[in-house]
Design an enzyme around this catalytic site. Structure first.
Site, PDB file in Angstrom:
ATOM      1  CD  GLU A 379       2.617  -0.760  -4.418  1.00  0.00           C
ATOM      2  OE1 GLU A 379       2.624  -1.172  -5.454  1.00  0.00           O
ATOM      3  OE2 GLU A 379       1.453  -0.884  -3.558  1.00  0.00           O
ATOM      4  CG  HIS A 657      -0.583   5.548  -5.577  1.00  0.00           C
ATOM      5  ND1 HIS A 657      -0.940   5.733  -4.128  1.00  0.00           N
ATOM      6  CD2 HIS A 657      -0.631   4.259  -5.952  1.00  0.00           C
ATOM      7  CE1 HIS A 657      -1.381   4.422  -3.822  1.00  0.00           C
ATOM      8  NE2 HIS A 657      -1.243   3.591  -4.873  1.00  0.00           N
TER       9      HIS A 657
END
Length: 673
Positions: A379, A657
């Site tokens: 990402e 995350h």
């Protein structure tokens, strides 16, 4: 295979691309700011509620019409630039390879890995993976994250500083504590210098235990104490716990377990700071007592390992690096002058199994592993953020592949791609080959990004027969939409097929010497967007990828090992004080109640909300969607063993995350000549 060092093959195309982006950027920036003003993060909402006199509302009311007016004015130029940009994508390369030669400061830290002759005893390699959510700011806010440019710079700083710290571990072998010390070694890794090294881990063999101990086991002349900081507080004490150094639990005890009898109270003791050595009577290191089983510094007690060897001379022909490493805010100090390289390891015949039957260490760490060799990020979509992140990572990693993917229509069927794959790969070892493939079956909003897989071949050494010793890495990010299990399984099928083709294509003997490469490892890293415990992910859990590659956190389909953690954080709590720093998030993750509060858990199909509105957990310790898989058999007679697996909290507050890391030990199975 040629590595692409520029997005385009000619300077003319690069100029046209820059011109097209110059037309697009004002409209892009204004649209991003306009949408960002409409979506607030939980931190911004909290600040507004705490400050009734805030002018944020007034700012939004004034800026929104202005942004809208300027946006409309920039649209004609943006449309012209967009048409030119989309046309140029047919000639664009699928990735950008950058190589920076480390400067003197980086060379001292060992940023260049050694390609010396491969020894039969082998080497260990460390791999890391993290989803950093570097979307355009307006899109990142839907994950309760903001300030993408600032986060990109900070992510790079933290990773570089965490990886360049000294590798220090304290092993405590006792009936009540069989894990690596859970303490984050912030006080161990700041501001001291080493000029020599000790082994990866002390031997447990009788030969090692009978060696005479003449010096302090972790001290070198002139170094600061890596255990005690200035003052009476011991950084490895926990409330109510036995101290592995102070056998009586008294931090001010005069019985020093490492001073030789009659030794002077010098300030060079690695366990005490100046002024704390009140008595030199050592109860253990007297004549005939070196091998006492009560000694906390021997194999039967506490085993301390520091790995910080001197670097090899940097390779010739590399390009000049960019600047010095900046200091880290909110993490490890960047004032590290230690030298590092991939650590050699020695097989121990008497090695004990730690933490159950796994045979390897596993921990929750506040820092990225020392001597991190390979890093896969997902990402990294925003182009400016990618440039900032790459600049910071180059302070530690000489070789980086970024801007991976296709735009517009080329290479990804008929779906127009506004974003690249988001994958970035960094390495301390030279990259030999790289290849990118785009998944053709994306759906919904995921189809707007060129999600795919990046295959990389790196050289990690040279055999005595002058054969290259290489490794293969596969970096990927799978389809994210829930319920699309068939899409993810199809992507995993393609990953295996493309990977086999890449290895076959790049395994041909070199034209110069005609010798085949020796393969040391084959590793898959990335965000697979499914976990091993959810009933909705059963199809992916049984995929053939887990028969070809091993997941160190997995017992079988639908069941993780008890110590495995989820890697997906609950975005609503990202800015809570309890998880605002790497150390505090680490402590929360070590607590079962904390994990239930701040991790997203797998659920049943027939779930019902609990009192907090969250889904009732099915089992496990959260949704683990970030993976590092490795192939156990890659070369005949070679052995690949896992040494360590880590869940990392160093990017607390910067992403939704947890990061993961794994260290592999690779040996040829032969004896040292």
């Amino acid at each position: 295979m040629v590595l692409h060092t520029s997005p385009y093959s000619s300077a003319f195309l690069r100029c046209l691309s820059s011109l097209s982006w110059g037309f697009i950027f004002p409209c892009y920036w204004l649209l991003d700011r306009l949408l960002s003003s409409c979506v607030a993060t939980s931190l911004e909402k909290r600040r507004r509620s705490q400050d009734p006199c805030s002018f944020v509302t007034l700012y939004v009311l004034v800026s929104t019409p202005l942004y809208l007016l300027l946006l409309l004015a920039s649209l004609p130029f943006a449309l012209l630039g967009f048409l030119l940009w989309a046309t140029l994508q047919a000639a664009r390369h699928p990735y950008l390879y950058t190589h920076r030669r480390p400067d003197k400061h980086q060379a001292e830290q060992g940023c260049v890995a050694s390609l010396a002759d491969w020894r039969p005893q082998g080497r260990s390699f460390c791999f890391g993976s993290s989803n950093v959510c570097l979307l355009p700011d307006s899109l990142a806010r839907f994950n309760n994250l903001s300030e993408t440019q600032h986060r990109a710079r900070e992510v790079g700083k933290r990773i570089s500083n965490g990886a360049s710290r000294p590798q220090i571990k304290i092993y405590i072998d006792s009936p009540t504590n069989t894990s690596i010390s859970a303490t984050s070694f912030s006080s161990l890794v700041t501001g001291f210098r080493r000029t020599s090294s000790l082994g990866q881990r002390p031997d447990n063999t009788p030969e090692a235990e009978t060696e005479p101990v003449t010096d302090c086991p972790i001290h070198t002349a002139g170094s600061d104490c890596p255990i005690h900081t200035t003052g009476p507080n011991c950084p490895i004490h926990t409330a109510g716990a036995d101290c592995p150094i102070h056998s009586k639990g008294d931090q001010g005890s005069s019985d020093c377990p490492v001073h030789v009898a009659g030794g002077e109270n010098t300030p060079e003791c690695p366990l005490h700071t100046a002024g704390s050595q009140n008595n030199s009577d050592c109860p253990l290191h007297t004549t005939g007592a070196q091998n006492s089983p009560d000694c906390p510094m021997h194999a039967s007690g506490v085993q301390i390992s520091i790995s910080a060897p001197e670097p090899d001379p940097p390779e010739a022909g590399n390009h000049q690096g960019e600047g010095d490493a900046e200091s880290l805010t909110g993490g490890v100090s960047s004032n590290n002058t230690l030298s590092h390289r991939t650590s050699m390891f020695k097989k121990h015949t008497g090695r004990k199994r730690r933490q159950g039957d796994d045979g390897f260490d596993h921990e929750i760490s506040a820092f990225f592993p020392a001597n991190l060799d390979f890093l896969c990020l997902q990402e990294v979509f925003d182009h400016r953020a990618m440039s900032r992140l790459r600049q910071q990572l180059h302070h530690y990693f000489p070789y980086i592949l970024s801007d991976v993917g296709r735009y517009a229509w080329k290479g990804c069927c008929s779906r127009f791609k506004f974003l690249n794959s988001g994958v970035m790969m960094a390495s301390r070892y030279p990259i030999l080959d790289a290849h990118y493939e785009c998944y053709p079956n994306g759906r919904g909003e995921d189809a707007l990004a060129a999600k795919g897989v990046l295959f990389v071949k790196v050289q990690v050494g040279t055999s005595h027969q002058e054969q290259r010793v290489v490794g293969y890495l596969t970096c990927t990010h799978l389809h994210a939409i829930e319920g699309d299990a068939a899409v993810r399984c199809e992507q995993l099928d393609l990953l295996l097929v493309w990977g086999a083709e890449f290895r076959k294509m790049t395994s041909r003997p070199s034209e110069e010497k005609g010798l085949e490469d020796q393969v040391a490892f084959d590793v898959v890293l990335g965000d697979l967007n499914f976990d091993n415990c959810s009933s909705e992910d059963k199809l992916e859990q049984q995929h053939a990828v887990f028969t070809q590659y091993k997941d160190p956190c997995r017992l079988g389909p639908g069941e993780d090992k008890p110590w495995a953690l989820g890697t997906l954080l609950d975005t609503s709590g990202l800015y809570d004080e309890e998880v605002s720093s790497p150390e505090s998030l680490q402590k929360v993750m070590e607590n079962e109640e904390g994990r239930k509060e701040y991790l997203v858990f797998p659920t049943n199909k027939n779930h019902c909300p609990n009192q907090k509105g969250r889904k009732i957990p099915l089992k496990g310790n959260g949704r683990r969607i970030d993976y590092i898989l490795y192939r156990e058999e890659v070369q005949q007679d070679w052995k690949v063993d896992i040494e360590e697996f880590s869940f990392i909290t160093q990017l607390a507050g910067l992403t939704d995350h947890l990061s993961v890391a794994m260290r592999l030990a690779v040996s040829t199975g032969e004896e040292e000549p």
